[in-house]
Design a protein around this motif. Sequence first.
Motif, PDB file in Angstrom:
ATOM      1  N   TYR A   1      40.851  54.619  45.124  1.00  0.00           N
ATOM      2  CA  TYR A   1      41.152  54.490  43.703  1.00  0.00           C
ATOM      3  C   TYR A   1      41.487  55.830  43.088  1.00  0.00           C
ATOM      4  CZ  TYR A   1      36.045  55.293  43.558  1.00  0.00           C
ATOM      5  OH  TYR A   1      34.774  55.774  43.767  1.00  0.00           O
TER       6      TYR A   1
ATOM      7  N   VAL B   1      34.014  49.962  39.784  1.00  0.00           N
ATOM      8  CA  VAL B   1      34.790  49.044  40.600  1.00  0.00           C
ATOM      9  C   VAL B   1      33.906  47.829  40.817  1.00  0.00           C
ATOM     10  CG1 VAL B   1      35.814  48.589  42.863  1.00  0.00           C
ATOM     11  CG2 VAL B   1      36.185  50.796  41.748  1.00  0.00           C
ATOM     12  N   THR B   2      34.421  46.675  40.413  1.00  0.00           N
ATOM     13  CA  THR B   2      33.679  45.432  40.598  1.00  0.00           C
ATOM     14  C   THR B   2      34.344  44.595  41.677  1.00  0.00           C
ATOM     15  OG1 THR B   2      34.931  44.328  38.847  1.00  0.00           O
ATOM     16  CG2 THR B   2      32.833  45.383  38.211  1.00  0.00           C
TER      17      THR B   2
ATOM     18  N   ASP C   1      32.052  38.858  38.762  1.00  0.00           N
ATOM     19  CA  ASP C   1      32.185  40.288  39.050  1.00  0.00           C
ATOM     20  C   ASP C   1      30.826  40.960  39.140  1.00  0.00           C
ATOM     21  OD1 ASP C   1      34.968  40.966  39.287  1.00  0.00           O
ATOM     22  OD2 ASP C   1      35.192  40.545  37.146  1.00  0.00           O
TER      23      ASP C   1
ATOM     24  N   THR D   1      38.376  39.992  45.366  1.00  0.00           N
ATOM     25  CA  THR D   1      39.125  40.737  44.357  1.00  0.00           C
ATOM     26  C   THR D   1      38.314  41.938  43.875  1.00  0.00           C
ATOM     27  OG1 THR D   1      40.182  38.702  43.627  1.00  0.00           O
ATOM     28  CG2 THR D   1      40.280  40.580  42.115  1.00  0.00           C
ATOM     29  N   TYR D   2      38.949  43.122  43.936  1.00  0.00           N
ATOM     30  CA  TYR D   2      38.350  44.362  43.433  1.00  0.00           C
ATOM     31  C   TYR D   2      39.055  44.738  42.144  1.00  0.00           C
ATOM     32  CZ  TYR D   2      36.043  44.918  47.903  1.00  0.00           C
ATOM     33  OH  TYR D   2      35.248  44.713  48.998  1.00  0.00           O
ATOM     34  N   THR D   3      38.291  45.180  41.142  1.00  0.00           N
ATOM     35  CA  THR D   3      38.842  45.560  39.845  1.00  0.00           C
ATOM     36  C   THR D   3      38.207  46.884  39.417  1.00  0.00           C
ATOM     37  OG1 THR D   3      39.044  43.234  39.239  1.00  0.00           O
ATOM     38  CG2 THR D   3      39.174  44.838  37.438  1.00  0.00           C
TER      39      THR D   3
ATOM     40  N   SER E   1      37.590  49.109  36.116  1.00  0.00           N
ATOM     41  CA  SER E   1      37.658  48.944  34.655  1.00  0.00           C
ATOM     42  C   SER E   1      36.570  49.757  33.979  1.00  0.00           C
ATOM     43  CB  SER E   1      37.532  47.463  34.280  1.00  0.00           C
ATOM     44  OG  SER E   1      36.299  46.956  34.710  1.00  0.00           O
TER      45      SER E   1
END
Length: 182
Positions: A77, A90-91, A131, A177-179, A181
């Motif tokens: 990232y 990062v979730t 998440d 899924t990685y997010t 935010s």
Amino acid sequence: MKTKIFFLFALIVFFIGVSYGQDSDTDGHTVTVGIPEVALVDIEPAASKNISLQYTAPTEAGLALAEATNSDLWLNYSSIRSTANPTRSVTVKVNQVIPGADLKVVASADNGAGDGAVGTPGAELILTTTDQALISGIGSCYTGDGASSGHNLTYSLDLGGTYADLEAATSSTITVTYTISN
């Protein structure tokens, strides 16, 4: 008298030159600097980021299925934070769960291929459809790009669920899924 007039003329010319001069011993200008807010996340290696986890069937009656693990993937990232949002996370979540089985993930410490406030990985997570924070405290940083950069991800398929809920299946595809935010 001519000397006085010449001196007076020279003095007037000198002051005119000083008062209308354009250059000095210093000069300056402005530079406008733009730093964009950045929040990018990637799973590497891109060419083989779909992994397979298979329980191993027991070879002796009375034994349980054996846990399956995989550590082939890396989390990369880049982050430039804003004053309003000093840290990020990062979730991770999945689109479905498998009854009787727990899909788990844990992130290693950052391997040091990048720079900045890369954040801190948490404990191993049992993935759910909600998440959950995998890495927290991310500031302005980058982890490096590609396999062997950032955080190594270790997945395990554990029988921590209810064994009675297990059903044989040809395959179940789960999307993780990685997010990143605020």
